[in-house]
Design an enzyme around this catalytic site. Structure first.
Site, short mmCIF file in Angstrom:
data_model
loop_
_atom_site.label_atom_id
_atom_site.label_comp_id
_atom_site.label_asym_id
_atom_site.label_seq_id
_atom_site.Cartn_x
_atom_site.Cartn_y
_atom_site.Cartn_z
N CYS A 116 50.96 36.26 -128.23
CA CYS A 116 50.07 36.76 -128.78
C CYS A 116 49.45 36.71 -129.77
CB CYS A 116 50.36 38.39 -128.40
SG CYS A 116 50.91 39.03 -129.25
N CYS A 135 52.71 43.71 -129.89
CA CYS A 135 52.44 44.34 -128.67
C CYS A 135 52.45 43.59 -127.25
CB CYS A 135 50.19 45.03 -128.16
SG CYS A 135 50.46 46.27 -129.57
N ASP A 139 44.96 43.05 -124.49
CA ASP A 139 45.31 43.48 -125.58
C ASP A 139 45.35 44.97 -125.50
OD1 ASP A 139 46.59 44.17 -127.92
OD2 ASP A 139 45.22 42.67 -129.03
#
Length: 145
Positions: free
Chosen positions: A7, A12, A117
Site C-alpha cells: 500500500c 494501514c 485507505d
C-alpha cells in the site's frame, strides 16, 4: 509461495492484508511467506497504525510486531506475487519493474477494485478488515492449486 502486500505507507492496509493472510496460511499449514511494504518512505521502521492493530486484534490477528518498510526493486526477485491495494500503488510498483516478467507479478489485491485507505477515516478500518479477510480466503483457494 512468497506473497508481498503493498500500500502507500505500509501502516494501514498492507499490514492488515499481511497479517490476515499470514494468520490464515499458518492455520492451514501452507508454509507460505507473507510480507508487506509501502511505496512511500514516510513510516519506515514504524509499527502499523494503532487502528489497524486494534481491528486485527479484534479478530485474533496480531500485527503489532510488523514494521513498515519501503518497496524496492529487489522485491521483484524475492516474491512470486505482489498484490497492491489501489491503482496508484499499481502504477508506482509497475514503474519500478525492469522486465515483463516482473510486471506480471504485480496485481491489484482486489481484482475488481481498490481497498480504500482508512488513514483519514476511523470508520473504514472495519470495512477494510472485512474486505481483506474475505479476499484472503479466496486468494488461498486460488493460489493453492
Amino acid at each position: 509461495m512468497k506473497i508481498l502486500m503493498v500500500c502507500l505507507g505500509n501502516i494501514c492496509r498492507s499490514p492488515l492484508a499481511h497479517g490476515v493472510l499470514a494468520h490464515m496460511v499458518k492455520e492451514k499449514e501452507l508454509g507460505w511467506e507473507i510480507d508487506s511494504a509501502g511505496t512511500g518512505n514516510w513510516h519506515i521502521g514504524q509499527c502499523p497504525d494503532k487502528r489497524s492493530v486494534a481491528v486485527a486484534k479484534k479478530y485474533g490477528v496480531d500485527i503489532s510486531q510488523q514494521r513498515a518498510r519501503q518497496f524496492n526493486e529487489r522485491d521483484f526477485a524475492r516474491y512470486d506475487h505482489i498484490l497492491v491495494m489501489d491503482r496508484q500503488n499499481l502504477r508506482d510498483v509497475v514503474a519500478l519493474a525492469k522486465t515483463a516478467e516482473e510486471k506480471t507479478k504485480v496485481k491489484l489485491f482486489l481484482e475488481d477494485g481498490i481497498v480504500p485507505d482508512p488513514y483519514y477515516d476511523d470508520n473504514l478500518f472495519e470495512t477494510v478488515y472485512q474486505l481483506v479477510a474475505s479476499r484472503c480466503e479466496v486468494l488461498i483457494e486460488e493460489l493453492k492449486d
